[in-house]
Scaffold this motif. Structure first.
Motif, PDB file in Angstrom:
ATOM      1  N   LYS A 205      -3.860   4.557  -4.100  1.00 39.79           N
ATOM      2  CA  LYS A 205      -4.132   3.993  -2.909  1.00 39.79           C
ATOM      3  C   LYS A 205      -5.781   4.310  -2.961  1.00 39.79           C
ATOM      4  CE  LYS A 205      -0.013   5.350  -0.413  1.00 39.79           C
ATOM      5  NZ  LYS A 205       0.723   6.195   0.505  1.00 39.79           N
TER       6      LYS A 205
ATOM      7  N   ALA B 134      -8.744   4.642   5.274  1.00 40.72           N
ATOM      8  CA  ALA B 134      -8.344   4.620   3.874  1.00 40.72           C
ATOM      9  C   ALA B 134      -9.328   4.667   2.751  1.00 40.72           C
ATOM     10  CB  ALA B 134      -7.372   3.624   3.653  1.00 40.72           C
TER      11      ALA B 134
ATOM     12  N   TYR C 244       0.896  -1.322  -0.146  1.00 41.45           N
ATOM     13  CA  TYR C 244      -0.030  -0.123  -0.180  1.00 41.45           C
ATOM     14  C   TYR C 244       0.880   1.212  -0.095  1.00 41.45           C
ATOM     15  CZ  TYR C 244      -3.838   3.141   1.388  1.00 41.45           C
ATOM     16  OH  TYR C 244      -4.809   4.245   1.451  1.00 41.45           O
TER      17      TYR C 244
ATOM     18  N   GLN D  15      -0.942   8.260  -4.515  1.00 36.02           N
ATOM     19  CA  GLN D  15      -2.089   8.639  -3.788  1.00 36.02           C
ATOM     20  C   GLN D  15      -3.313   7.935  -4.576  1.00 36.02           C
ATOM     21  OE1 GLN D  15      -2.297  12.923  -2.758  1.00 36.02           O
ATOM     22  NE2 GLN D  15      -4.229  12.594  -1.557  1.00 36.02           N
TER      23      GLN D  15
END
Length: 177
Positions: free
Chosen positions: A55, A90, A47, A52
């Motif tokens: 992710k 997340a 991860y 960004q």
């Protein structure tokens, strides 16, 4: 860790653009995790190597591809992500990244149901099973309403993700000749 993809045949306006960008990531993830004994460490390292955008894409689709299958799967996978604080944060961050306020509100409503009903917020205490949904009619009613929201919101979410990728392809893949 930008995945390299050939420009030829890569349609930036395709309705499945986000899925095309996700599939190589999940493939790398599954290959890597199958060779690991410490899966937690591998997950975190994998991860952390993502951009960004990757992710946000990765966490959304790993949740969505399971939760989208049925009401019961939506319930269980939501509880499972909630029981992993980093994953839950997340997931909420992915909604923010893709500027999807409706999705973020949905996640917050799911969180409220789990908080009010003392659902586990760690995997150590995680005993939720899919059949639990049939045992509590109050939770079932809440989850049905949230699942209806999920079904209404996520097609728009996927469009937002596709639009973001189209405008910022370099955050998701490296196109090569």
């Amino acid at each position: 860790m930008l995945v390299k993809m050939k420009k030829q045949g890569f349609n930036l306006t395709a309705s499945d653009l986000s899925d095309k960008c996700f599939k190589p990531l999940i493939h790398l993830y599954k290959m890597g995790i199958s060779n690991e004994t410490d899966t937690t460490q591998f997950k975190e390292q994998f991860y952390m190597q993502l951009s960004q955008g990757q992710k946000a894409l990765f966490v959304f689709y790993t949740y969505y591809n399971h939760a989208n299958n049925s009401l019961i799967e939506f319930y269980w996978w939501s509880a499972y992500y909630y029981a992993q604080p980093k994953s839950w944060l997340a997931l909420k961050a992915s909604a923010k990244y893709f500027e999807d306020k409706s999705l973020l509100v949905l996640f917050e409503k799911i969180e409220q149901v789990f908080l009010q009903n003392n659902y586990p917020n760690t995997l150590e205490n995680f005993t939720v099973i899919r059949e639990d949904l049939d045992k509590n009619k109050e939770i079932q009613a809440s989850i049905i309403a949230l699942h209806t929201m999920f079904d209404q919101i996520t097609p728009l979410t996927v469009r937002k993700i596709n639009d973001r990728i189209e405008k910022n392809i370099q955050e998701f893949v490296e196109l090569i000749d």
